[in-house]
Every structure is written in structure tokens, then in C-alpha cells.
Design a protein around this motif. Structure first.
Motif, PDB file in Angstrom:
ATOM      1  N   ALA A   1       0.865  -1.183   0.000  1.00  0.00           N
ATOM      2  CA  ALA A   1       0.000   0.000   0.000  1.00  0.00           C
ATOM      3  C   ALA A   1       0.900   1.231   0.000  1.00  0.00           C
ATOM      4  O   ALA A   1       1.919   1.261   0.692  1.00  0.00           O
ATOM      5  N   ILE A   2       0.534   2.235  -0.785  1.00  0.00           N
ATOM      6  CA  ILE A   2       1.390   3.431  -0.885  1.00  0.00           C
ATOM      7  C   ILE A   2       0.599   4.711  -0.671  1.00  0.00           C
ATOM      8  O   ILE A   2      -0.445   4.934  -1.295  1.00  0.00           O
ATOM      9  N   ILE A   3       1.109   5.550   0.225  1.00  0.00           N
ATOM     10  CA  ILE A   3       0.599   6.913   0.384  1.00  0.00           C
ATOM     11  C   ILE A   3       1.452   7.771  -0.551  1.00  0.00           C
ATOM     12  O   ILE A   3       2.616   8.067  -0.268  1.00  0.00           O
ATOM     13  N   MET A   4       0.861   8.118  -1.687  1.00  0.00           N
ATOM     14  CA  MET A   4       1.614   8.819  -2.736  1.00  0.00           C
ATOM     15  C   MET A   4       1.618  10.311  -2.403  1.00  0.00           C
ATOM     16  O   MET A   4       0.709  11.028  -2.775  1.00  0.00           O
ATOM     17  N   ASP A   5       2.644  10.776  -1.727  1.00  0.00           N
ATOM     18  CA  ASP A   5       2.620  12.163  -1.277  1.00  0.00           C
ATOM     19  C   ASP A   5       3.807  12.950  -1.822  1.00  0.00           C
ATOM     20  O   ASP A   5       4.865  12.382  -2.098  1.00  0.00           O
ATOM     21  N   GLY A   6       3.599  14.261  -1.960  1.00  0.00           N
ATOM     22  CA  GLY A   6       4.692  15.145  -2.365  1.00  0.00           C
ATOM     23  C   GLY A   6       4.564  15.742  -3.757  1.00  0.00           C
ATOM     24  O   GLY A   6       5.495  16.418  -4.218  1.00  0.00           O
ATOM     25  N   ASN A   7       3.429  15.522  -4.416  1.00  0.00           N
ATOM     26  CA  ASN A   7       3.251  16.096  -5.764  1.00  0.00           C
ATOM     27  C   ASN A   7       3.333  17.621  -5.741  1.00  0.00           C
ATOM     28  O   ASN A   7       3.968  18.236  -6.597  1.00  0.00           O
ATOM     29  N   GLY A   8       2.665  18.222  -4.753  1.00  0.00           N
ATOM     30  CA  GLY A   8       2.611  19.684  -4.664  1.00  0.00           C
ATOM     31  C   GLY A   8       3.987  20.275  -4.404  1.00  0.00           C
ATOM     32  O   GLY A   8       4.396  21.256  -5.046  1.00  0.00           O
ATOM     33  N   ARG A   9       4.736  19.668  -3.479  1.00  0.00           N
ATOM     34  CA  ARG A   9       6.074  20.181  -3.154  1.00  0.00           C
ATOM     35  C   ARG A   9       7.031  19.979  -4.319  1.00  0.00           C
ATOM     36  O   ARG A   9       7.897  20.812  -4.588  1.00  0.00           O
ATOM     37  N   TRP A  10       6.861  18.878  -5.039  1.00  0.00           N
ATOM     38  CA  TRP A  10       7.684  18.629  -6.236  1.00  0.00           C
ATOM     39  C   TRP A  10       7.483  19.769  -7.230  1.00  0.00           C
ATOM     40  O   TRP A  10       8.446  20.285  -7.803  1.00  0.00           O
TER      41      TRP A  10
ATOM     42  N   GLY B   1       7.429  11.449   0.293  1.00  0.00           N
ATOM     43  CA  GLY B   1       7.259  12.838   0.721  1.00  0.00           C
ATOM     44  C   GLY B   1       7.687  13.116   2.153  1.00  0.00           C
ATOM     45  O   GLY B   1       7.616  14.255   2.605  1.00  0.00           O
ATOM     46  N   GLY B   2       8.112  12.062   2.864  1.00  0.00           N
ATOM     47  CA  GLY B   2       8.801  12.268   4.137  1.00  0.00           C
ATOM     48  C   GLY B   2       7.987  12.497   5.396  1.00  0.00           C
ATOM     49  O   GLY B   2       8.571  12.574   6.476  1.00  0.00           O
ATOM     50  N   ASP B   3       6.666  12.630   5.313  1.00  0.00           N
ATOM     51  CA  ASP B   3       5.902  12.857   6.545  1.00  0.00           C
ATOM     52  C   ASP B   3       5.646  11.545   7.286  1.00  0.00           C
ATOM     53  O   ASP B   3       5.285  10.539   6.686  1.00  0.00           O
ATOM     54  N   ASN B   4       5.812  11.612   8.618  1.00  0.00           N
ATOM     55  CA  ASN B   4       5.664  10.402   9.444  1.00  0.00           C
ATOM     56  C   ASN B   4       4.246  10.278   9.973  1.00  0.00           C
ATOM     57  O   ASN B   4       4.007  10.440  11.168  1.00  0.00           O
ATOM     58  N   ARG B   5       3.292  10.046   9.090  1.00  0.00           N
ATOM     59  CA  ARG B   5       1.900   9.849   9.541  1.00  0.00           C
ATOM     60  C   ARG B   5       1.145   9.012   8.519  1.00  0.00           C
ATOM     61  O   ARG B   5       1.606   8.822   7.404  1.00  0.00           O
ATOM     62  N   VAL B   6      -0.037   8.524   8.945  1.00  0.00           N
ATOM     63  CA  VAL B   6      -0.802   7.640   8.063  1.00  0.00           C
ATOM     64  C   VAL B   6      -1.992   8.338   7.403  1.00  0.00           C
ATOM     65  O   VAL B   6      -2.609   7.782   6.495  1.00  0.00           O
TER      66      VAL B   6
ATOM     67  N   THR C   1       9.995   7.394   2.833  1.00  0.00           N
ATOM     68  CA  THR C   1      11.120   7.982   2.107  1.00  0.00           C
ATOM     69  C   THR C   1      10.856   9.472   1.869  1.00  0.00           C
ATOM     70  O   THR C   1       9.706   9.874   1.696  1.00  0.00           O
ATOM     71  N   ASN C   2      11.916  10.278   1.869  1.00  0.00           N
ATOM     72  CA  ASN C   2      11.762  11.717   1.631  1.00  0.00           C
ATOM     73  C   ASN C   2      11.470  12.035   0.162  1.00  0.00           C
ATOM     74  O   ASN C   2      11.032  13.128  -0.159  1.00  0.00           O
ATOM     75  N   THR C   3      11.745  11.083  -0.705  1.00  0.00           N
ATOM     76  CA  THR C   3      11.525  11.299  -2.144  1.00  0.00           C
ATOM     77  C   THR C   3      10.080  11.681  -2.414  1.00  0.00           C
ATOM     78  O   THR C   3       9.162  11.056  -1.884  1.00  0.00           O
ATOM     79  N   TYR C   4       9.885  12.722  -3.224  1.00  0.00           N
ATOM     80  CA  TYR C   4       8.531  13.107  -3.612  1.00  0.00           C
ATOM     81  C   TYR C   4       7.983  12.101  -4.623  1.00  0.00           C
ATOM     82  O   TYR C   4       8.739  11.561  -5.437  1.00  0.00           O
ATOM     83  N   TRP C   5       6.673  11.892  -4.596  1.00  0.00           N
ATOM     84  CA  TRP C   5       6.066  10.865  -5.450  1.00  0.00           C
ATOM     85  C   TRP C   5       6.466  10.986  -6.928  1.00  0.00           C
ATOM     86  O   TRP C   5       6.817   9.971  -7.553  1.00  0.00           O
TER      87      TRP C   5
END
Ligand code: IPE
Ligand code: IPE
Ligand code: MG
Length: 248
Positions: A18-27, A192-197, A213-217
Motif C-alpha cells: 500500500a502506498i501513500i503517494m505524497d509530495g506532488n505539490g512540493r515537487w 514525501g517524508g511525513d511520518n503519519r498515516v 522515504t523523503n523522495t517526492y512521489w
């Protein structure tokens, strides 16, 4: 460079990732682009990681694409995302069929715009015969919504006499969740690096291995995905037991 894929032990591949695809906006922000450009790039990552999951022998890939809370984002961003879903599904369906990938979807469909829902349902029908990876999109999904719906359905079945409250077990609850029939995720990845679900699969991730991982999606590569699986394979899952009990 040889791919990390070859280092993966085929006997210990997570059945469900399962993947929380996060970091599009920051990218996008990092590149002075509009947030929606990040989402466009994120769709390419979905394609890439779906392929990588198939290559690694994963059976179920659940992607958190849009949360219940995401409905509260600026309307223009919500509209752009929904439009993107329509375009992406239309474009990707032939390749899903070619790659034997079955599309499935969990979430509050009633809140989805009709056009997006129609596309998704058509794609699910068109890939229903596929027997490889199940690509499960969590759209308009949140775990508290899901658990609330399950509680309502269980209560209704108890009132109508279909089930006996005294005989409700964790397996009963499983059957009322949107993921009924799927194994629990073995591995939960968040980019995207955030430690939450963030309200994702709260019941099902009870014993998932978590990899952040800190890597953006949009930057998340196949090799990054394989690296997460290798890290998973290096862990000892104890499920509450002692290490000694496991090696016996
Ligand atoms: C994840 O990226 C995609 C969705 C939630 C739809 P974000 O849009 O949350 O990107 P960040 O977290 O703001 O960088
Ligand atoms: C989680 O990302 C939801 C999805 C990836 C769809 P968010 O960006 O919405 O989560 P928060 O706001 O950082 O918790
Ligand atoms: Mg985010």
C-alpha cells in the motif's frame, strides 16, 4: 547498472503493498510550477510503479490517490485532479489489459463526479478478466469513513437478525471493509517524508511494515520501489512473538 529487482527474494515478496503517494505539490513548487503539474507527473509514477510491482511479483498494490479530506482542497485543484483521473484511466486501460492488471477501487464513490466514476467503472469491467496484479485505487477514501460504513452495515445486519452480535470477530469486521478478500498490506510506503498515516487503512495496517522515504512521489523510481521491498525483506516480522519463537 543492474536492477535491484534481481536482489529481491521471490519467496518473500510482499503480497500486498500500500502506498501513500505524497509530495506532488512540493515537487511542483520546487520547480515553480503549478501544483497540478505535480499531479500530472505523479500519474507517470503510478504507471511506473504499477509495472515495477508486477515485475516484482506483488499481487495487490493499493494506491492512496485522493482522501476524503482532499475534497476540502481549493476547488480548482480538486477539479484538475478529477479530470486527470478521467484522462489517465482512458489512456492507460489498454496497457493495463496488455499487462494483465485488474483495476479495483475503494472509497466513497457517491462523492465522485459522474464522468470519473463512469471511466473507472468501465476500466474495471474491461480488466475484470485480468489475473496478474490487482491495482487498487483508494479514491475519496478514508479509513474512518470506511470503518464507520462497516459499523453501520454490521449494526443493520445485527438488527435484522442476519448476524449474532455475540459472534462478531475480527474476521467479521474484515468482511465488511472495502478491502474484503484482499490480504492485509505487508508493506506500507509513504513518499514525501511525513511520518503519519493520514487516515489510510487504519484497520488493515495493524502489522504492516512501514517504509517512509523523503523522495517526492513524482521522483519515486522503480529502483526506489525495489529498495523498499529489499528493506522489507531484511526485517523480522514478529507479530507479537519473540524472535526465538519464530526461528523454532
Ligand atoms: C499527494 O500529493 C497527492 C494527493 C494528495 C492528491 P500532495 O498534493 O499532497 O503534495 P504535497 O504533500 O502538497 O507536496
Ligand atoms: C495523503 O496525503 C492522502 C493521499 C496521498 C491521497 P495528504 O497530503 O492529503 O496528507 P496530509 O495532509 O499531509 O496528512
Ligand atoms: Mg500531501
Amino acid at each position: 547498472m543492474t536492477s535491484l529487482l534481481h536482489k529481491i527474494d521471490p519467496r518473500n515478496v510482499p503480497a500486498h503493498v500500500a502506498i501513500i503517494m505524497d509530495g506532488n505539490g512540493r515537487w511542483a513548487k520546487m520547480r515553480s510550477l503549478d501544483r497540478s503539474e505535480g499531479h500530472v507527473e505523479g500519474v507517470n509514477t503510478v504507471r511506473r510503479i504499477t509495472e515495477a510491482a508486477s515485475e516484482a511479483g506483488v499481487r495487490f498494490l493499493t494506491l492512496y490517490a485522493f482522501s476524503t479530506e482532499n475534497w476540502n482542497r481549493p476547488q480548482a485543484e480538486v477539479d484538475a485532479l478529477m479530470h486527470l483521473i478521467v484522462i489517465a484511466i482512458e489512456r492507460e486501460t489498454p496497457d493495463l489489459i496488455k499487462n494483465n492488471v485488474r483495476l479495483s477501487m475503494i472509497g466513497d464513490f457517491d462523492r465522485m463526479p459522474q464522468e470519473a466514476l463512469n471511466r473507472l467503472q468501465r476500466c474495471m469491467q474491461d480488466t475484470a478478466h485480468c489475473t496478474g496484479l490487482t491495482l487498487n485505487l483508494a479514491l475519496s477514501y478514508s479509513a474512518r469513513w470506511e470503518i464507520t460504513e462497516a459499523v453501520k452495515a454490521i449494526a443493520a445486519d445485527a438488527v435484522s437478525g442476519k448476524i449474532n452480535p455475540a459472534q462478531i470477530t475480527p474476521d467479521t469486521v474484515d468482511k465488511y471493509l472495502t478491502t474484503a478478500g484482499m490480504p492485509d498490506p505487508d508493506l506500507l510506503i509513504r513518499t514525501g517524508g511525513d511520518n503519519r498515516v493520514s487516515n489510510f487503512l487504519l484497520w488493515q495496517i495493524a502489522y504492516s511494515e512501514i517504509y517512509i522515504t523523503n523522495t517526492y512521489w513524482p521522483d519515486f523510481s522503480k529502483e526506489d520501489f525495489f529498495r523498499a521491498i529489499l528493506e522489507y525483506q531484511s526485517r523480522e516480522r514478529r507479530f507479537g512473538l519473540t524472535s526465538e519463537q519464530l526461528t523454532k
